[in-house]
Motif scaffolding. Structure first.
Motif, mmCIF file in Angstrom:
data_model
loop_
_atom_site.group_PDB
_atom_site.id
_atom_site.type_symbol
_atom_site.label_atom_id
_atom_site.label_comp_id
_atom_site.label_asym_id
_atom_site.label_seq_id
_atom_site.Cartn_x
_atom_site.Cartn_y
_atom_site.Cartn_z
ATOM 1 N N THR A 1 13.768 -11.978 9.464
ATOM 2 C CA THR A 1 14.435 -13.286 9.393
ATOM 3 C C THR A 1 14.650 -13.754 7.960
ATOM 4 O OG1 THR A 1 12.288 -14.407 9.543
ATOM 5 C CG2 THR A 1 13.468 -13.983 11.610
ATOM 6 N N GLY A 2 14.020 -13.116 7.007
ATOM 7 C CA GLY A 2 14.144 -13.512 5.616
ATOM 8 C C GLY A 2 13.153 -12.770 4.763
ATOM 9 N N CYS A 3 13.001 -13.196 3.526
ATOM 10 C CA CYS A 3 12.108 -12.541 2.573
ATOM 11 C C CYS A 3 10.959 -13.461 2.197
ATOM 12 C CB CYS A 3 12.876 -12.153 1.304
ATOM 13 S SG CYS A 3 14.252 -11.021 1.598
ATOM 14 N N THR A 4 9.811 -12.876 1.951
ATOM 15 C CA THR A 4 8.659 -13.628 1.475
ATOM 16 C C THR A 4 8.031 -12.886 0.298
ATOM 17 O OG1 THR A 4 7.121 -12.500 2.997
ATOM 18 C CG2 THR A 4 8.153 -14.536 3.775
ATOM 19 N N LEU A 5 7.309 -13.642 -0.529
ATOM 20 C CA LEU A 5 6.586 -13.048 -1.643
ATOM 21 C C LEU A 5 5.492 -13.999 -2.102
ATOM 22 C CD1 LEU A 5 7.930 -14.760 -4.171
ATOM 23 C CD2 LEU A 5 9.705 -13.028 -3.993
ATOM 24 N N PHE A 6 4.603 -13.488 -2.953
ATOM 25 C CA PHE A 6 3.506 -14.268 -3.495
ATOM 26 C C PHE A 6 3.488 -14.139 -5.007
ATOM 27 C CE2 PHE A 6 2.202 -12.801 0.688
ATOM 28 C CZ PHE A 6 1.670 -13.936 1.281
ATOM 29 N N THR A 7 2.920 -15.122 -5.666
ATOM 30 C CA THR A 7 2.667 -15.031 -7.097
ATOM 31 C C THR A 7 1.533 -15.980 -7.454
ATOM 32 O OG1 THR A 7 3.723 -14.963 -9.277
ATOM 33 C CG2 THR A 7 4.276 -16.830 -7.854
ATOM 34 N N GLY A 8 0.988 -15.844 -8.648
ATOM 35 C CA GLY A 8 -0.105 -16.705 -9.084
ATOM 36 C C GLY A 8 0.331 -18.153 -9.223
ATOM 37 N N HIS A 9 -0.586 -19.100 -8.931
ATOM 38 C CA HIS A 9 -0.199 -20.510 -8.925
ATOM 39 C C HIS A 9 0.121 -21.041 -10.318
ATOM 40 C CE1 HIS A 9 -4.308 -21.024 -10.269
ATOM 41 N NE2 HIS A 9 -4.135 -22.329 -10.389
ATOM 42 N N ARG A 10 -0.305 -20.323 -11.360
ATOM 43 C CA ARG A 10 0.019 -20.732 -12.724
ATOM 44 C C ARG A 10 1.164 -19.912 -13.328
ATOM 45 N NH1 ARG A 10 -5.942 -21.347 -15.633
ATOM 46 N NH2 ARG A 10 -6.794 -22.957 -14.226
ATOM 47 N N SER A 11 1.725 -19.017 -12.560
ATOM 48 C CA SER A 11 2.795 -18.147 -13.069
ATOM 49 C C SER A 11 4.130 -18.894 -13.006
ATOM 50 C CB SER A 11 2.856 -16.850 -12.266
ATOM 51 O OG SER A 11 1.632 -16.156 -12.325
ATOM 52 N N THR A 12 4.265 -19.912 -13.855
ATOM 53 C CA THR A 12 5.438 -20.789 -13.789
ATOM 54 C C THR A 12 6.734 -20.032 -14.053
ATOM 55 O OG1 THR A 12 5.058 -21.387 -16.101
ATOM 56 C CG2 THR A 12 4.102 -22.825 -14.416
ATOM 57 N N ARG A 13 6.692 -19.050 -14.935
ATOM 58 C CA ARG A 13 7.905 -18.289 -15.219
ATOM 59 C C ARG A 13 8.376 -17.544 -13.982
ATOM 60 N NH1 ARG A 13 8.584 -13.704 -20.009
ATOM 61 N NH2 ARG A 13 10.728 -13.097 -19.511
ATOM 62 N N ASN A 14 7.436 -16.917 -13.266
ATOM 63 C CA ASN A 14 7.800 -16.217 -12.037
ATOM 64 C C ASN A 14 8.331 -17.192 -10.988
ATOM 65 O OD1 ASN A 14 6.884 -13.853 -13.176
ATOM 66 N ND2 ASN A 14 4.891 -13.930 -12.187
ATOM 67 N N ILE A 15 7.627 -18.317 -10.843
ATOM 68 C CA ILE A 15 8.025 -19.294 -9.830
ATOM 69 C C ILE A 15 9.439 -19.801 -10.103
ATOM 70 C CG2 ILE A 15 7.516 -21.574 -8.877
ATOM 71 C CD1 ILE A 15 4.522 -20.940 -9.398
ATOM 72 N N ARG A 16 9.765 -20.060 -11.376
ATOM 73 C CA ARG A 16 11.117 -20.512 -11.703
ATOM 74 C C ARG A 16 12.151 -19.440 -11.357
ATOM 75 N NH1 ARG A 16 8.665 -22.627 -16.510
ATOM 76 N NH2 ARG A 16 9.447 -20.806 -17.691
ATOM 77 N N LEU A 17 11.811 -18.159 -11.635
ATOM 78 C CA LEU A 17 12.738 -17.075 -11.306
ATOM 79 C C LEU A 17 13.012 -17.040 -9.807
ATOM 80 C CD1 LEU A 17 12.656 -13.449 -12.652
ATOM 81 C CD2 LEU A 17 12.796 -13.835 -10.211
ATOM 82 N N TYR A 18 11.964 -17.148 -8.988
ATOM 83 C CA TYR A 18 12.124 -17.079 -7.545
ATOM 84 C C TYR A 18 12.861 -18.298 -7.006
ATOM 85 C CZ TYR A 18 8.625 -13.487 -8.279
ATOM 86 O OH TYR A 18 7.944 -12.381 -8.740
ATOM 87 N N GLU A 19 12.593 -19.459 -7.569
ATOM 88 C CA GLU A 19 13.293 -20.653 -7.105
ATOM 89 C C GLU A 19 14.781 -20.587 -7.459
ATOM 90 O OE1 GLU A 19 9.650 -23.925 -7.086
ATOM 91 O OE2 GLU A 19 10.951 -23.772 -8.858
#
Length: 345
Positions: free
Chosen positions: A283-301
């Protein structure tokens, strides 16, 4: 193996042993032609997985009556596509001819299976090379064994594009090649993974990260449950990602780009490619990253992911998901065994 172990480590080669006596294949008993790949018996499926995961082979064979033993011919005959476009070297042993007539017969078979025999060989004449049931080492034999390993490894790398799963891609930078991950990539994957997750360890203030603890054996095991893709730039491994079906979604993990290649758009491009491989049942994609990994989170968002709530989430981990876009092309789902744990960085 004892002689070539240092050479294998230096060349980043993983060596496994497949002893036909332990594998215990019966006389070919599959009802379908091996080229069909439709295997009815578990012993065939196990043998198929073993051969499929290998990039190259070194066959150790005796000679019987001017030919190779029946067990070796039978092992070849069980499969077809799994052998293709892979190099093979031979270590033979016997009396008068040191097993070389067995090798000549085997070469007729392996070339029909689209394998590439290499020139380097080791040939042991029993009367000269065996004492009390053990092979007597010598500088000449040791050098020949090392030459076999070097040549078969080089040819395996050169033939990799022929083995499928390889695309020369129009990526964000020039010189990128996208391939399905193979056992021969494992050593480089491990180095790349540790380089990439050092920064994550610093940002999240912990060394207790699975990518920093994993061994080559762990990565090898992951290839049975995850599908890996590797990106090379002019031959060098610069990025990788893996994915698998999990509870109706396409779980993406271990997205990594070499630190000196970051900022070129490779990560976003590779993430998009991994998303496109999602089977139609997901139905879609999921992933995880560290809660302080702001650079990764911005990329995914930026890629359309949003934070989602999960019951009993892992500590200090952010869970993100992205629904499948309407009208996105679907891909057929393959069997994807599931085990706990994922990480993206």
């Amino acid at each position: 193996m004892q002689t070539t172990r240092p050479q294998a480590a230096d060349g980043r080669v993983t060596v496994d042993v497949a002893d036909l006596a332990d594998i215990g294949l019966p006389l070919l008993d599959e009802p379908e032609h091996p080229a069909q790949g439709s295997y009815q018996h578990e012993h065939t499926r196990r043998w198929s997985r073993t051969v499929q995961l290998a990039d190259a082979f070194v066959v150790v064979t005796p000679e019987y009556n001017f030919g190779m033993p029946a067990a070796l011919k039978n092992a070849f005959d069980f499969l077809y596509h799994e052998w293709a476009w892979k190099p093979v070297a031979f270590v033979s042993y016997g009396n008068t001819s040191a097993g070389t007539r067995s090798v000549q017969m085997a070469k007729q078979v392996v070339t029909t299976l689209r394998m590439m025999p290499v020139g380097a060989t080791v040939a042991l004449r029993l009367a000269d090379s065996v004492r009390d049931g053990r092979v007597s080492g010598s500088p000449t034999l040791d050098a020949a064994a090392r030459a076999v390993l070097v040549e078969v490894s080089r040819v395996a790398r050169a033939m990799r594009p022929l083995r499928g799963g390889t695309d020369v891609v129009d990526g964000p930078v020039d010189g990128l090649t996208l391939t399905d991950g193979q056992p021969g990539d494992l050593a480089e994957l491990l180095v790349l993974q540790r380089c990439c997750w050092v920064q994550e360890a610093i940002v999240n203030d912990t060394l207790d990260l699975a990518p920093l603890r994993e061994t080559l054996d762990d990565l090898h095991a992951s290839m049975s449950t995850w599908r890996w893709w590797c990106v090379r730039r002019d031959g060098r491994l610069v990025a990788a990602v893996r994915a698998r079906a999990h509870e109706g979604t396409w779980l993406i993990g271990r997205l990594m780009v070499a630190p000196d290649q970051a900022g070129n758009g490779i990560g976003s491009w590779l993430l998009s490619y991994a998303e496109e491989q999602a089977p139609e049942e997901t139905t879609g994609c999921t992933l995880f990253t560290g809660h302080r990994s702001t650079r990764n989170i911005r990329l995914y968002e930026r890629a359309g992911y949003t934070r989602t709530w999960v019951a009993d989430p892992p500590q200090d981990v952010v869970h993100l998901s992205k629904p499948r876009p309407a009208g996105q092309p679907h891909r057929p789902m393959t069997d994807s065994p599931v085990h706990d744990g994922a990480g993206v960085g």
